[in-house]
Scaffold this active site. Structure first.
Site, PDB file in Angstrom:
ATOM      1  CG  ASP A 117       5.118  -0.162   9.840  1.00  0.00           C
ATOM      2  OD1 ASP A 117       5.243  -0.071   8.613  1.00  0.00           O
ATOM      3  OD2 ASP A 117       4.023  -0.377  10.409  1.00  0.00           O
ATOM      4  N   GLY A 170       1.324   3.032  -1.618  1.00  0.00           N
ATOM      5  CA  GLY A 170       0.071   3.037  -2.367  1.00  0.00           C
ATOM      6  C   GLY A 170      -0.144   1.855  -3.290  1.00  0.00           C
ATOM      7  CB  CYS A 175      -2.735   0.436  -0.009  1.00  0.00           C
ATOM      8  SG  CYS A 175      -2.121   2.088   0.368  1.00  0.00           S
ATOM      9  N   GLY A 210       2.057  -4.410  -4.209  1.00  0.00           N
ATOM     10  CA  GLY A 210       1.764  -4.685  -5.615  1.00  0.00           C
ATOM     11  C   GLY A 210       2.187  -6.048  -6.108  1.00  0.00           C
ATOM     12  NE  ARG A 267      -3.600   1.988  14.121  1.00  0.00           N
ATOM     13  CZ  ARG A 267      -3.804   1.852  12.816  1.00  0.00           C
ATOM     14  NH1 ARG A 267      -4.220   0.693  12.343  1.00  0.00           N
ATOM     15  NH2 ARG A 267      -3.609   2.854  11.980  1.00  0.00           N
ATOM     16  CD  GLU A 279      -3.740   7.882   3.666  1.00  0.00           C
ATOM     17  OE1 GLU A 279      -2.737   7.312   3.189  1.00  0.00           O
ATOM     18  OE2 GLU A 279      -3.684   8.983   4.254  1.00  0.00           O
ATOM     19  CD  GLU A 333       0.742 -12.252 -26.841  1.00  0.00           C
ATOM     20  OE1 GLU A 333       0.498 -12.394 -28.044  1.00  0.00           O
ATOM     21  OE2 GLU A 333       1.766 -11.687 -26.397  1.00  0.00           O
TER      22      GLU A 333
END
Length: 340
Positions: A117, A170, A175, A210, A267, A279, A333
């Site tokens: 990661d 992003g 984020c 997202g 951390r 960020e 809509e």
């Protein structure tokens, strides 16, 4: 210059279906050695997935990804808590030498399903770490790597040793990478391009970022993604790490991006003035109850979405889905607007 689209820009077109009942729709899948009833992974964020969440996700038919923002010893303890309960999970490591030691310690404890990661996964550090892990563990481990946002990155990470690539830069709700750096690709088009490459070379894709609803989950799966990773949808769940904060008679929990200044201060044990610009952001969210309920509702929504296109299993979604782009008015809509 090409236009890229995100989930709100896209609608799925209803089609003829012979599904008699949504309960007959199969949402099962498998990541590494872990079988899933629904292709959902809880995000490896320190305010989302600790051992309690990993256990709850497994019991709900999904899977948790333990975060890596603690000591090696604590990572092993957390993993052992999960497996001692009869559950399983993904475990996260980073790309520095400490995290190579973390991977070895977790492997010795029995872990076989890893996430490597890093915020920008298309990097020399990722290449080095994947190489070390493959040289050390061979094919005895399943490796997810990310995050990336281009088909070239997917191809590279696969060639470096990844079995599955986590896509999305992003787009997360906490984020601010696109605000701070200007970089990132709107998720729907990003996933379409990355999944096309992934399918051609035989690796899996996790859509990460997202996803605000079960409808977004169906759209992500329609691009060819094999799994979705969720953070904000689980934020505030009973099993998320952290204490409950009671304000004006309501319960809240903290939710933050892992690149936020608050997360880096905690951390790294450093003053915020000594850190790079964050960020991500930190907020509180209202308590939502047990994760099992949230996953059940998400699975139900995914099944409903599959029924509208006639898909009876996860692998058929991308083959059957049809979509178009819409204006902001079209998106409006399609949302509840009686109070507007």
């Amino acid at each position: 210059m090409k236009t890229y689209y995100t989930f709100n820009d896209i609608f799925l077109i209803p089609q003829m279906t012979d599904c008699m009942s949504r309960s007959e729709i199969d949402t099962t899948s498998q990541i590494g050695s872990i079988k899933l009833d629904v292709p959902v992974i809880s995000s490896n964020m320190d305010t989302i997935t600790g051992p309690k969440m990993a256990i709850a996700m497994f019991e709900a038919g999904a899977v948790g990804a333990l975060h890596r923002f603690n000591t090696i010893e604590q990572s092993v303890i957390d993993y052992n808590v999960v497996v001692d309960s009869g559950a399983d999970c993904l475990v996260s490591v980073g790309v520095n030498e400490t995290d190579i030691k973390r991977a070895r310690a977790l492997y010795s404890a029995g872990a076989r399903n890893f996430i490597v990661d890093i915020a920008h996964g298309h990097s020399a550090m990722m290449r080095h770490t994947l190489g070390v892990m493959r040289n050390t563990f061979g094919n005895s481990v399943y490796i997810v790597a990310g995050n990336v946002a281009t088909p070239e990155a997917v191809r590279d990470l696969a060639s470096w040793g990844a079995d599955c690539v986590k896509v999305g830069i992003g787009g997360g709700s906490c984020c601010s990478t696109r605000v701070i750096t200007g970089h990132g690709v709107p998720m729907f088009t990003c996933l379409l391009e990355c999944c096309e490459i992934a399918d051609s070379i035989g690796i899996k894709i996790i859509a990460d970022g997202g996803i605000k609803s079960s409808g977004d989950s169906v759209k992500a799966l329609a691009t060819g993604s094999d799994f979705i990773m969720i953070g904000s949808l689980l934020s505030g769940a009973d099993e998320t790490p952290g204490k409950i904060i009671t304000t004006n008679g309501k319960d809240y929990k903290v939710f933050r991006g892992m690149a936020s200044t608050a997360a880096m201060v905690d951390r790294d044990n450093r003053n915020s003035n000594d850190l790079p610009v964050g960020e991500g952001v930190k907020t509180t969210v209202e308590a939502k109850g047990p994760a099992r309920k949230l996953i059940s509702e998400l699975q139900s929504g995914i099944r409903s979405g599959m029924s509208y296109m006639g898909a009876k299993n996860i692998s058929s979604i991308s083959l059957l889905a049809k979509w178009g782009s819409q204006t902001a008015s079209g998106h409006f809509e399609g949302t509840p607007h009686v109070l507007s």
